[in-house]
Design an enzyme around this catalytic site. Structure first.
Site, PDB file in Angstrom:
ATOM      1  N   GLN A  30       4.331  -4.580 -20.574  1.00  0.00           N
ATOM      2  CA  GLN A  30       4.806  -5.250 -21.789  1.00  0.00           C
ATOM      3  C   GLN A  30       3.717  -5.301 -22.862  1.00  0.00           C
ATOM      4  OE1 GLN A  30       7.899  -6.002 -21.909  1.00  0.00           O
ATOM      5  NE2 GLN A  30       8.039  -7.124 -23.830  1.00  0.00           N
TER       6      GLN A  30
ATOM      7  N   SER B 173      13.720  -3.522   8.825  1.00  0.00           N
ATOM      8  CA  SER B 173      13.190  -4.874   9.063  1.00  0.00           C
ATOM      9  C   SER B 173      13.374  -5.278  10.519  1.00  0.00           C
ATOM     10  CB  SER B 173      13.926  -5.889   8.181  1.00  0.00           C
ATOM     11  OG  SER B 173      13.813  -5.541   6.829  1.00  0.00           O
TER      12      SER B 173
ATOM     13  N   GLY C  83       3.292  -2.322 -25.007  1.00  0.00           N
ATOM     14  CA  GLY C  83       4.412  -1.926 -25.862  1.00  0.00           C
ATOM     15  C   GLY C  83       5.007  -0.611 -25.378  1.00  0.00           C
ATOM     16  N   GLY C  84       5.426   0.234 -26.318  1.00  0.00           N
ATOM     17  CA  GLY C  84       6.080   1.504 -25.966  1.00  0.00           C
ATOM     18  C   GLY C  84       5.200   2.403 -25.117  1.00  0.00           C
TER      19      GLY C  84
ATOM     20  N   GLU D 114      -1.994  -4.104   8.815  1.00  0.00           N
ATOM     21  CA  GLU D 114      -1.268  -3.341   7.793  1.00  0.00           C
ATOM     22  C   GLU D 114      -0.925  -4.225   6.593  1.00  0.00           C
ATOM     23  OE1 GLU D 114       2.078  -1.117   9.223  1.00  0.00           O
ATOM     24  OE2 GLU D 114       3.058  -1.070   7.270  1.00  0.00           O
ATOM     25  N   ARG D 115      -0.408  -5.413   6.886  1.00  0.00           N
ATOM     26  CA  ARG D 115       0.039  -6.303   5.800  1.00  0.00           C
ATOM     27  C   ARG D 115      -1.130  -6.809   4.976  1.00  0.00           C
ATOM     28  NH1 ARG D 115       4.723  -8.899   9.701  1.00  0.00           N
ATOM     29  NH2 ARG D 115       6.071  -7.099   9.403  1.00  0.00           N
TER      30      ARG D 115
END
Ligand SMILES: Cc1cc2nc3c(=O)[nH]c(=O)nc-3n(C[C@H](O)[C@H](O)[C@H](O)COP(=O)(O)OP(=O)(O)OC[C@H]3O[C@@H](n4cnc5c(N)ncnc54)[C@H](O)[C@@H]3O)c2cc1C
Length: 387
Positions: free
Chosen positions: A339, A134, A342-343, A245-246
């Site tokens: 989420q 940074s 699920g699995g 870049e950002r």
């Protein structure tokens, strides 16, 4: 979301890149994820199609188009379902070589640009070091003038395209002044130069199809003509390029987030629980509505910052806000799309699982979220008195 800056030529180009992503990238990204790099042949193919020098001078092989063309390129590239592939390519096109376009002499441009544009030479940006990320003004790598040459010594880390790339855009200290912002310079260095060693190929959580290196520069001798821009002005040169870049990191991230949400909607339309499709459960419907709204808000902020950037106006605050906001939304999209699967969302290589790993990066790389807040607060509140 439509935007007045997209004209007919941008729409046509979007379709061309979209077709390329579909036929040349999507079928291969799993292989590149496993091998840990994007083959040089991909860069060459893209070079052949004119994708790699969109805004560079015609004179040196570029297409001399506008920033909106680059933005279209970044948006479509991000749909390839591998953050690492997009990362490796955009580091080459927009996070390293633009410094050559901006600060290179005609001699430097004619030496390096044609092969950057045709994809024969792949570029990397080498700023970060083991003890300075940074706080880029405090890097320790030195460049010392001796008998008409520069001698480079130091270590760089986290360098994307650093293992297989051909040209390094390197930042080094060129004097010992206590004024940290006035002692950096930029150099362009072929990776084959004697004294450069890849000491580690880093094993990452995500972005696995982009190679990432730790590099040691041990008495690397380069000609005076490898200095890019003005001696000791490197910090300011670098800072001016970071907005591109950002902004493009944000544009790609939100485009990939859109894709992750779209894949999730497809899943919700096919998976049933408790006798109905997931997309018919109200909690899920509201979640999707929220994510779609937040994605649009980040896109709007990105386009607003892009508008300023494309006109050459001051946009440091707006780009920082766009990156911060985008990465906060991306974090939420990553969590919620996994989420809702699920699995299955936790199994490699489902697209949302990879998205969650890959795009976690952009809250760190190219300026962390905390650094974005620092920049925004300096713009709004001024500097802290002791600074
Ligand atoms: C996969 C990957 C690819 C990368 N590619 C490149 C590349 O191609 N070229 C290149 O030069 N670099 C590259 N980087 C480096 C990247 O830009 C840095 O990791 C990033 O700038 C952060 O620096 P750091 O890792 O040294 O963290 P640090 O600067 O040590 O920060 C650690 C934590 O402290 C926080 N922090 C630091 N200072 C403050 C403060 N003043 N106030 C509040 N919080 C603070 C940070 O936000 C962060 O959360 C890459 C990194 C990764 C992981």
């Amino acid at each position: 979301m439509s935007n007045n800056n997209f004209q007919q030529q941008h729409r046509l180009f979007r379709q061309t890149v979209r077709d390329f992503v579909k036929t040349e990238l999507l079928p291969n990204v799993d292989v590149w994820e496993n091998q840990g790099y994007v083959p040089k042949s991909v860069f060459k193919k893209m070079g052949g199609l004119g994708f790699l020098g969109l805004e560079f001078d015609n004179k040196f092989g570029g297409a001399q188009t506008d920033f909106w063309m680059t933005l279209v390129f970044a948006e479509e590239l991000a749909k390839c379902k591998s953050g690492g592939v997009g990362f490796s390519i955009i580091v080459h096109t927009d996070m390293s070589s633009p410094w050559l376009q901006k600060y290179g002499t005609d001699h430097q441009k004619s030496t390096y640009m044609p092969e950057i544009v045709n994809g024969k030479q792949v570029c990397a940006l080498a700023i970060t070091e083991p003890d300075a990320g940074s706080d880029m003004a405090r890097i320790a790598t030195t460049a010392t003038k001796k008998n008409g040459y520069w001698i480079i010594n130091g270590t760089k880390t986290f360098i994307t395209n650093g293992v297989y790339g051909d040209l390094f855009f390197l930042a080094a200290k060129t004097n010992d002044s206590e004024k940290y912002h006035q002692n950096l310079s930029q150099f362009i260095i072929p990776s084959s130069t004697q004294g450069i060693t890849v000491t580690k190929k880093l094993d990452k959580t995500g972005m696995r199809s982009s190679d990432t290196a730790e590099l040691v520069f041990d008495n690397v001798k380069i000609s005076e003509s490898n200095l890019l821009g003005v001696e000791n002005e490197g910090f300011y040169q670098l800072a001016s390029g970071l907005q591109r870049e950002r902004l493009l990191a944000s544009v790609m991230s939100i485009s990939a987030a859109e894709d992750a949400l779209s894949d999730t909607i497809e899943y919700l339309s096919n998976r049933k629980t408790f006798g109905k499709f997931l997309k018919s459960h109200q909690v899920i419907r509201h979640k999707v509505s929220e994510l779609a709204t937040e994605i649009e808000s980040a896109k709007a902020l990105n386009y607003m910052a892009a508008e300023l950037y494309s006109k050459g106006l001051d946009c440091i605050k707006e780009v920082s806000m766009a990156k911060l906001h985008t990465m906060q939304i991306v974090r939420k999209v990553a969590y919620e799309t996994v989420q809702m699967h699920g699995g299955y969302g936790y199994i490699r290589e489902l697209s949302v699982e990879r998205f969650a790993r890959d795009y976690r990066l952009w809250a760190i790389a190219g300026g962390t979220n905390e650094m974005m807040k620092e920049i925004i607060s300096k713009n709004i509140l001024g500097k802290i008195e002791s600074d």
